[in-house]
Design an enzyme around this catalytic site. Structure first.
Site, mmCIF file in Angstrom:
data_model
loop_
_atom_site.group_PDB
_atom_site.id
_atom_site.type_symbol
_atom_site.label_atom_id
_atom_site.label_comp_id
_atom_site.label_asym_id
_atom_site.label_seq_id
_atom_site.Cartn_x
_atom_site.Cartn_y
_atom_site.Cartn_z
ATOM 1 N N ASN A 31 0.812 -1.221 0.000
ATOM 2 C CA ASN A 31 0.000 0.000 0.000
ATOM 3 C C ASN A 31 0.849 1.276 0.000
ATOM 4 O O ASN A 31 0.359 2.339 0.360
ATOM 5 C CB ASN A 31 -0.920 0.007 1.223
ATOM 6 C CG ASN A 31 -1.814 -1.210 1.256
ATOM 7 O OD1 ASN A 31 -2.355 -1.614 0.235
ATOM 8 N ND2 ASN A 31 -1.949 -1.821 2.421
ATOM 9 N N HIS A 69 -13.951 -1.844 7.198
ATOM 10 C CA HIS A 69 -12.743 -2.561 7.646
ATOM 11 C C HIS A 69 -12.943 -3.264 8.990
ATOM 12 O O HIS A 69 -13.714 -2.802 9.846
ATOM 13 C CB HIS A 69 -11.631 -1.511 7.783
ATOM 14 C CG HIS A 69 -10.256 -2.053 7.969
ATOM 15 N ND1 HIS A 69 -9.605 -2.029 9.180
ATOM 16 C CD2 HIS A 69 -9.399 -2.612 7.092
ATOM 17 C CE1 HIS A 69 -8.398 -2.540 9.043
ATOM 18 N NE2 HIS A 69 -8.249 -2.902 7.775
ATOM 19 N N GLU A 118 -15.964 4.115 4.600
ATOM 20 C CA GLU A 118 -14.604 4.450 4.158
ATOM 21 C C GLU A 118 -14.743 5.364 2.957
ATOM 22 O O GLU A 118 -15.792 5.360 2.304
ATOM 23 C CB GLU A 118 -13.859 3.169 3.747
ATOM 24 C CG GLU A 118 -13.663 2.239 4.918
ATOM 25 C CD GLU A 118 -13.038 0.897 4.551
ATOM 26 O OE1 GLU A 118 -12.363 0.810 3.509
ATOM 27 O OE2 GLU A 118 -13.229 -0.053 5.319
ATOM 28 N N SER A 169 -10.904 -0.736 0.598
ATOM 29 C CA SER A 169 -9.586 -1.363 0.484
ATOM 30 C C SER A 169 -9.542 -2.563 -0.449
ATOM 31 O O SER A 169 -8.510 -2.841 -1.035
ATOM 32 C CB SER A 169 -9.093 -1.771 1.870
ATOM 33 O OG SER A 169 -10.028 -2.617 2.492
ATOM 34 N N ASP A 192 -13.421 6.771 7.205
ATOM 35 C CA ASP A 192 -12.075 6.204 7.262
ATOM 36 C C ASP A 192 -11.391 6.464 5.924
ATOM 37 O O ASP A 192 -11.829 5.962 4.891
ATOM 38 C CB ASP A 192 -12.210 4.698 7.550
ATOM 39 C CG ASP A 192 -10.877 3.960 7.605
ATOM 40 O OD1 ASP A 192 -9.915 4.402 6.952
ATOM 41 O OD2 ASP A 192 -10.814 2.919 8.283
ATOM 42 N N HIS A 212 -7.098 4.616 2.677
ATOM 43 C CA HIS A 212 -6.536 4.431 1.326
ATOM 44 C C HIS A 212 -6.623 5.683 0.470
ATOM 45 O O HIS A 212 -6.163 5.679 -0.669
ATOM 46 C CB HIS A 212 -7.219 3.253 0.627
ATOM 47 C CG HIS A 212 -6.938 1.964 1.310
ATOM 48 N ND1 HIS A 212 -5.793 1.236 1.067
ATOM 49 C CD2 HIS A 212 -7.606 1.305 2.277
ATOM 50 C CE1 HIS A 212 -5.790 0.162 1.836
ATOM 51 N NE2 HIS A 212 -6.877 0.179 2.583
ATOM 52 N N LYS A 270 0.150 3.946 4.829
ATOM 53 C CA LYS A 270 -0.063 3.549 3.428
ATOM 54 C C LYS A 270 0.624 4.577 2.510
ATOM 55 O O LYS A 270 1.837 4.618 2.489
ATOM 56 C CB LYS A 270 -1.552 3.323 3.201
ATOM 57 C CG LYS A 270 -1.945 2.031 3.924
ATOM 58 C CD LYS A 270 -3.392 1.772 4.121
ATOM 59 C CE LYS A 270 -3.527 0.467 4.915
ATOM 60 N NZ LYS A 270 -4.824 0.313 5.545
HETATM 61 C C1 LIG Z 1 -5.171 -0.386 6.809
HETATM 62 C C2 LIG Z 1 -6.472 0.101 7.287
HETATM 63 C C3 LIG Z 1 -6.666 0.491 8.613
HETATM 64 C C4 LIG Z 1 -5.611 0.278 9.671
HETATM 65 O O1 LIG Z 1 -4.565 1.183 9.587
HETATM 66 P P1 LIG Z 1 -3.142 0.779 10.213
HETATM 67 O O2 LIG Z 1 -2.479 2.066 10.458
HETATM 68 O O3 LIG Z 1 -2.466 -0.084 9.205
HETATM 69 O O4 LIG Z 1 -3.425 0.013 11.478
HETATM 70 C C5 LIG Z 1 -7.880 1.038 8.979
HETATM 71 N N1 LIG Z 1 -8.877 1.163 8.075
HETATM 72 C C6 LIG Z 1 -8.740 0.768 6.792
HETATM 73 C C7 LIG Z 1 -9.874 0.935 5.840
HETATM 74 C C8 LIG Z 1 -7.545 0.200 6.353
HETATM 75 O O5 LIG Z 1 -7.415 -0.231 5.115
#
Ligand SMILES: *Cc1c(COP(=O)(O)O)cnc(C)c1O
Length: 387
Positions: free
Chosen positions: A48, A136, A180, A184, A209, A212, A241
Site C-alpha cells: 500500500n 474494515h 470508508e 480497500s 475512514d 486508502h 499507506k
Molecule cells: C489499513 C487500514 C486500517 C488500519 O490502519 P493501520 O495504520 O495499518 O493500522 C484502517 N482502516 C482501513 C480501511 C484500512 O485499510
C-alpha cells in the site's frame, strides 16, 4: 507440546482443512515498485506504499534526525509526560492538512478505529449505527467494543441507507453513519457529498475512514473529506499507506478532540508515538501536497490496468483508484493465478472469502506511482497467459 499447544494445533488443523491457513514470510520493499522476498525480486502489486514514500530520502532523513535529537521512545502516554512539542506541532500540521480544527495522533489506524468508536458512542447512548457492508475489520472491532449492533447498508447504496435511517433511525436518540472513502478490497469511492447531505438531513454523526485516500485523493492528497469542510464529523486515516511510514490520525472539531483526550482509552493508556515516527510523518506532510504529478501518474496507471483487464474480459468492479481488483471467482483459481504470476516475477496477492464475498475471489492489485506503464503491460500479459 503443552496441553495449550494441543488446543491451538487442533484449531489450526481445522483452519488448514478449510484452506485458510496463513503464515508469515519475510519481504522488503525496494525502489521502482519492486519487493524482495526469498532472495528474489518481484514487481510488487500487493503493498500500500502508493506514492513510494517508504523509501523516500526526506522521510528517512527526518526520521533519523528526530531520533538522534530526541531519542527512540516517548517515555510515557500522552496525558502523563509523553506529549512533546513535536507531537503538538505535528497535530496542528495534520489538522491544517485535513482542513479541520484539530487532530490527534494514534499508534495505528486499527487502534484508532477500535478505540474511538466506544469513546464516541459513550456520548451517544442508544445510538443507531449505520455501516457500509464493506467497512474494515477495525471498525467492526470498534462497534463490538462499544456494544452496538450495526445496521448495515448495501455497499455504497445510499437509497438503502436512507430507507434504513427512516425505518430504524427515526425513534432513536442519536444516529451515526460509518464508511470508508476508498474501499480497500474494491478500490471504489464513497460519495461523501451525498453522504454528508444525508447525515445532515437525518441529524446523524458521519465518520469516514480515509486509510486508502490519504495522500492519494482530494485537494493536495488530503483525502476526499478535505474537499468538504464541515461535511464530515470525524475523519480518520493512517500514515502507514501512501504516507509511507506508520501511525494514524483522527481529525475533527476542537471539542471532539478534547472529548477523545478525556475518554478514549486507546489514546489515554497507550505510549505516545516515538520521534522517528513523528519525523517521517512530518516530512511526508511537507512533500505530499506537492506530489500532484505522482497522483496523476498513479491515476493513469489505474486506468491502464483496468483497460487491460477489461480487454481480457476480467471484471474490476467499480474500481476508480490505485486499487484494482481482478475478480477471478473461485478461491482456488485466484490462488492458482497468483502462484503463476509469482513464478513470472509478479507479486499479486489472492484475496479469498471470508475477506471478500463468495464467488468474488480476486487478485487485489495495488499500484504505486513508482511503477511504469511497462510494468502494468507486463502484468496484464502475464495474467492473460495464466488464465
Ligand atoms: C489499513 C487500514 C486500517 C488500519 O490502519 P493501520 O495504520 O495499518 O493500522 C484502517 N482502516 C482501513 C480501511 C484500512 O485499510
Amino acid at each position: 507440546m503443552s496441553v495449550w499447544d494441543t488446543l491451538f494445533s487442533e484449531e489450526l488443523r481445522r483452519t488448514e482443512a478449510r484452506g485458510h491457513l496463513r503464515a508469515l514470510s519475510g519481504a522488503s520493499l525496494a525502489p521502482h515498485g519492486r519487493i524482495r522476498r526469498n532472495d528474489r525480486e518481484f514487481i510488487d502489486f500487493s503493498s500500500n506504499d502508493y506514492l513510494g514514500l517508504s523509501q523516500h530520502p526526506a522521510l528517512i532523513a527526518r526520521a533519523s534526525e528526530w531520533s538522534v535529537r530526541m531519542g527512540t521512545g516517548a517515555g510515557a502516554s500522552r496525558l502523563v509526560t509523553g506529549t512533546s512539542d513535536a507531537h503538538l506541532a505535528l497535530e496542528k500540521k495534520i489538522a491544517a492538512f485535513k482542513q479541520t480544527e484539530s487532530a490527534l495522533l494514534f499508534a495505528t489506524g486499527w487502534q484508532a478505529n477500535a478505540a474511538v468508536l466506544p469513546a464516541l458512542l459513550k456520548a451517544l447512548p442508544e445510538a443507531a449505527v449505520f455501516t457500509d457492508k464493506l467497512i474494515h475489520n477495525s471498525l467492526h472491532h470498534g462497534c463490538a467494543a462499544a456494544g452496538v449492533r450495526q445496521i448495515r447498508f448495501r455497499h455504497n447504496d445510499y437509497d438503502h441507507l436512507e430507507k434504513l435511517l427512516e425505518e430504524r433511525g427515526a425513534n432513536t436518540s442519536a444516529r451515526m453513519i460509518i464508511t470508508e472513502s476508498v474501499f480497500s478490497m474494491d478500490g471504489d469511492v464513497a460519495d461523501l457529498e451525498r453522504l454528508s447531505a444525508i447525515a445532515k438531513a437525518h441529524d446523524a454523526f458521519l465518520l469516514v475512514d480515509e486509510a486508502h485516500a490519504t495522500g492519494v485523493l482530494g485537494p493536495g492528497g488530503a483525502g476526499l473529506s478535505a474537499a468538504l469542510p464541515d461535511g464530515v464529523d470525524l475523519v480518520m486515516g493512517t500514515f502507514s499507506k501512501a504516507m509511507g511510514s506508520f501511525g494514524a490520525y483522527v481529525a475533527g472539531s476542537e471539542r471532539l478532540c478534547a472529548y477523545l483526550i478525556n475518554t478514549c482509552g486507546g489514546f489515554i493508556y497507550s505510549t505516545a508515538p516515538p520521534p522517528a515516527v513523528l519525523g517521517a510523518i512530518d516530512a511526508a506532510l511537507d512533500i505530499v501536497p506537492g506530489m500532484e504529478s505522482e497522483r496523476t501518474k498513479l491515476a493513469s496507471l489505474g486506468t491502464r490496468l483496468r483497460d487491460g483487464l477489461a480487454g481480457l474480459g476480467i471484471h474490476t468492479g467499480a474500481s476508480s483508484t490505485q486499487i484494482v481488483p481482478a475478480i477471478i471467482g473461485e478461491p482456488r483459481d485466484a490462488l492458482r493465478v497468483s502462484e503463476s504470476l509469482a513464478q513470472r516475477g509478479l507479486l499479486a496477492t489472492a484475496i479469498r472469502p471470508p475477506t471478500v464475498p463468495a464467488n468474488t475471489s480476486r487478485l487485489r492489485l495495488a499500484l504505486r506511482a513508482t511503477h511504469e506503464p511497462a510494468d502494468i503491460d507486463q502484468l496484464v500479459a502475464a495474467i492473460a497467459e495464466c488464465l
